[in-house]
Design an enzyme around this catalytic site. Structure first.
Site, PDB file in Angstrom:
ATOM      1  NE  ARG A 117      -4.164  -1.737   0.149  1.00 39.16           N
ATOM      2  CZ  ARG A 117      -4.093  -2.716  -0.812  1.00 39.16           C
ATOM      3  NH1 ARG A 117      -2.983  -2.783  -1.630  1.00 39.16           N
ATOM      4  NH2 ARG A 117      -5.302  -3.366  -0.890  1.00 39.16           N
ATOM      5  CG  HIS A 121      -3.368  -0.696  -6.821  1.00 38.04           C
ATOM      6  ND1 HIS A 121      -3.543  -0.177  -5.560  1.00 38.04           N
ATOM      7  CD2 HIS A 121      -3.188  -1.986  -6.520  1.00 38.04           C
ATOM      8  CE1 HIS A 121      -3.770  -1.008  -4.511  1.00 38.04           C
ATOM      9  NE2 HIS A 121      -3.580  -2.176  -5.194  1.00 38.04           N
TER      10      HIS A 121
HETATM   11  P1  NAP Z   1      -1.570 -11.815   4.778  1.00 35.47           P
HETATM   12  O1  NAP Z   1      -1.579 -13.069   4.229  1.00 35.47           O
HETATM   13  O2  NAP Z   1      -2.490 -11.260   5.736  1.00 35.47           O
HETATM   14  O3  NAP Z   1      -0.060 -11.872   5.511  1.00 35.47           O
HETATM   15  C1  NAP Z   1       0.602 -10.689   5.906  1.00 35.47           C
HETATM   16  C2  NAP Z   1       1.743 -10.888   6.470  1.00 35.47           C
HETATM   17  O4  NAP Z   1       2.409  -9.536   6.866  1.00 35.47           O
HETATM   18  C3  NAP Z   1       2.090 -12.026   7.474  1.00 35.47           C
HETATM   19  O5  NAP Z   1       3.306 -12.748   7.191  1.00 35.47           O
HETATM   20  C4  NAP Z   1       2.211 -11.222   8.626  1.00 35.47           C
HETATM   21  O6  NAP Z   1       3.025 -11.979   9.573  1.00 35.47           O
HETATM   22  C5  NAP Z   1       3.024  -9.963   8.294  1.00 35.47           C
HETATM   23  N1  NAP Z   1       2.890  -8.872   9.195  1.00 35.47           N
HETATM   24  C6  NAP Z   1       1.694  -8.168   9.448  1.00 35.47           C
HETATM   25  N2  NAP Z   1       1.996  -7.341  10.211  1.00 35.47           N
HETATM   26  C7  NAP Z   1       3.159  -7.423  10.532  1.00 35.47           C
HETATM   27  C8  NAP Z   1       4.231  -6.480  11.462  1.00 35.47           C
HETATM   28  N3  NAP Z   1       3.892  -5.562  12.232  1.00 35.47           N
HETATM   29  N4  NAP Z   1       5.519  -6.909  11.362  1.00 35.47           N
HETATM   30  C9  NAP Z   1       6.101  -7.822  10.680  1.00 35.47           C
HETATM   31  N5  NAP Z   1       5.020  -8.611   9.794  1.00 35.47           N
HETATM   32  C10 NAP Z   1       3.951  -8.436   9.833  1.00 35.47           C
HETATM   33  O7  NAP Z   1      -1.376 -10.652   3.543  1.00 35.47           O
HETATM   34  P2  NAP Z   1      -1.290 -11.268   1.995  1.00 35.47           P
HETATM   35  O8  NAP Z   1      -2.529 -11.687   1.361  1.00 35.47           O
HETATM   36  O9  NAP Z   1      -0.038 -11.633   1.685  1.00 35.47           O
HETATM   37  O10 NAP Z   1      -1.341  -9.512   1.412  1.00 35.47           O
HETATM   38  C11 NAP Z   1      -0.258  -8.661   1.775  1.00 35.47           C
HETATM   39  C12 NAP Z   1      -0.663  -7.288   1.034  1.00 35.47           C
HETATM   40  O11 NAP Z   1      -0.430  -7.150  -0.239  1.00 35.47           O
HETATM   41  C13 NAP Z   1      -2.267  -6.840   1.131  1.00 35.47           C
HETATM   42  O12 NAP Z   1      -2.756  -6.588   2.601  1.00 35.47           O
HETATM   43  C14 NAP Z   1      -2.316  -5.891   0.074  1.00 35.47           C
HETATM   44  O13 NAP Z   1      -2.289  -4.532   0.986  1.00 35.47           O
HETATM   45  C15 NAP Z   1      -1.324  -6.056  -0.519  1.00 35.47           C
HETATM   46  N6  NAP Z   1      -1.612  -6.453  -1.896  1.00 35.47           N
HETATM   47  C16 NAP Z   1      -1.419  -5.601  -2.942  1.00 35.47           C
HETATM   48  C17 NAP Z   1      -1.654  -6.164  -4.377  1.00 35.47           C
HETATM   49  C18 NAP Z   1      -1.683  -5.296  -5.669  1.00 35.47           C
HETATM   50  O14 NAP Z   1      -2.074  -5.517  -6.639  1.00 35.47           O
HETATM   51  N7  NAP Z   1      -0.625  -4.281  -5.361  1.00 35.47           N
HETATM   52  C19 NAP Z   1      -2.497  -7.316  -4.434  1.00 35.47           C
HETATM   53  C20 NAP Z   1      -2.793  -8.134  -3.478  1.00 35.47           C
HETATM   54  C21 NAP Z   1      -2.245  -7.694  -2.208  1.00 35.47           C
HETATM   55  P3  NAP Z   1       2.411 -13.360  10.301  1.00 35.47           P
HETATM   56  O15 NAP Z   1       2.511 -14.444   9.315  1.00 35.47           O
HETATM   57  O16 NAP Z   1       3.369 -13.515  11.386  1.00 35.47           O
HETATM   58  O17 NAP Z   1       0.941 -13.270  10.730  1.00 35.47           O
HETATM   59  C1  GLV Z   2      -4.801  -5.261  -4.104  1.00 39.38           C
HETATM   60  O1  GLV Z   2      -4.346  -4.306  -3.908  1.00 39.38           O
HETATM   61  C2  GLV Z   2      -5.459  -6.441  -3.257  1.00 39.38           C
HETATM   62  O2  GLV Z   2      -5.417  -6.086  -2.182  1.00 39.38           O
HETATM   63  O3  GLV Z   2      -5.978  -7.419  -3.525  1.00 39.38           O
END
Ligand code: NAP
Ligand code: GLV
Length: 308
Positions: free
Chosen positions: A223, A271
């Site tokens: 983000r 994005h």
């Molecule tokens: P997720 O499965 O919820 O994983 C989040 C990860 O971040 C986990 O490993 C968590 O640790 C870690 N984390 C959270 N808070 C932390 C902190 N304070 N310090 C250290 N590590 C921390 O999320 P995801 O599905 O992988 O997605 C991640 C993000 O990618 C989304 O929230 C979104 O903003 C972004 N995204 C962007 C796009 C795009 O098109 N640009 C697309 C999809 C997603 P633990 O494993 O220990 O819980």
């Molecule tokens: C995209 O930004 C997503 O969070 O899936």
């Protein structure tokens, strides 16, 4: 009972069609033309206008149409009792893994410079960044981060990872929240895939960039609010960072007069790193809708206390 689809600037008809293809008996409404607000128990949202969900008195669940849920958690008008969930499908992880691999390779092989040179009709070769100087540090080892780490490893990149809790993996070294400095000290190319929470807001700042191994590069696909924008400019101007690939921004669309546009060291995409495929998402949404109707646990439910 009905299912509501709500997003400000997105055509939701393909998703409605995909949902009906999974179950033709569903009652699906698309905001803002909702016939019966009382019947809505489940909403699927992408950046809905704040407070609008207050108008649905029987709402039980709100699902993000993507992986991120910060847009749901920032709307304090969604009752605490409403469960939050999200869409994580295989193609979302695959796209993210491909996007990040591509960004790493573009940096390594000077792609942006060659695009500029072609425009000017200018022939000049540049050394690729050696792979040994391309250790990729993935911040956030969740659904996206682990997929990204795996694809980089398949492509023979050295990877380290950082997350709140240490991961028990044998393909790369995983660091826990209190080991941030050790993680940064090992990282050349920093990939941010953290959820946006109070703890991670503004985490990508100058102090952090200075702790990276040189040469250092930033890829932010999480983000825009993770990044302190002026710190990035300063880090690029002073050689703390070699460059950056940014897919997300504090303000989207990125304003036409924004400083980032004219910076050759910054690659910009609007994005699009990973976009939910309606056909694939439909099965998961219907599954969660049916689970909510029968009181079962939801898939990919958000932990409101952790903020992701
Ligand atoms: P997720 O499965 O919820 O994983 C989040 C990860 O971040 C986990 O490993 C968590 O640790 C870690 N984390 C959270 N808070 C932390 C902190 N304070 N310090 C250290 N590590 C921390 O999320 P995801 O599905 O992988 O997605 C991640 C993000 O990618 C989304 O929230 C979104 O903003 C972004 N995204 C962007 C796009 C795009 O098109 N640009 C697309 C999809 C997603 P633990 O494993 O220990 O819980
Ligand atoms: C995209 O930004 C997503 O969070 O899936």
């Amino acid at each position: 009972m009905s299912l509501l689809l709500i997003a400000k600037n997105r055509d939701l008809e393909p998703l409605k069609e995909s949902l009906l293809a999974v179950d033709p008996n569903l009652d699906v409404e698309i905001w803002p033309r909702v016939e019966n607000k009382e019947r809505v128990t489940f909403a699927v949202s992408w950046n809905h206008p704040e407070k609008v969900l207050q108008n649905y008195p029987n709402l039980k669940v709100v699902s993000s149409l993507g992986a991120g849920v910060d847009h749901l958690l920032k709307d304090s008008s969604i009752d605490e009792k409403v469960a939050l969930t999200r869409v994580v499908v295989p193609s979302l992880k695959d796209q993210m893994a491909e996007y990040v691999l591509n960004a790493v390779q573009n940096y390594r092989f000077n792609t942006a410079r060659y695009v500029d040179q072609k425009r000017e009709g200018f022939w000049s070769a540049h050394d690729a960044v050696p792979k040994s100087e391309c250790v990729v540090g993935v911040m956030g080892l969740g659904e996206m981060g682990q997929a990204v780490a795996s694809s980089l490893i398949v492509n023979r990149y050295s990877v380290v990872g950082w997350s709140r809790t240490k991961k028990d993996v044998n393909t790369f070294e995983s660091f826990a929240a209190d080991e941030l400095d050790e993680f940064l000290d090992r990282t050349n190319i920093l990939v941010c895939l953290l959820p946006l929470t109070e703890e991670t807001d503004g985490i990508l700042d100058l102090e952090l960039f200075k702790k990276l191994k040189k040469p250092a590069y930033l890829i932010n696909v999480a983000r825009g609010q993770h990044l302190i924008e002026e710190d990035l400019i300063y880090a690029l101007d002073t050689g703390v960072l070699e460059g950056a690939t940014l897919d997300v921004f504090e303000e989207e669309p990125l304003p036409a007069n924004h400083l980032f546009w004219n910076r050759p060291k910054i690659m910009i995409t609007p994005h699009v790193a990973s976009i939910t495929d309606p056909k694939e998402a439909a099965s998961l949404i219907v599954e969660n809708y049916k689970r909510s109707l029968s009181g079962m646990d939801l898939l990919f439910e958000v932990d409101r206390t952790k903020g992701y």
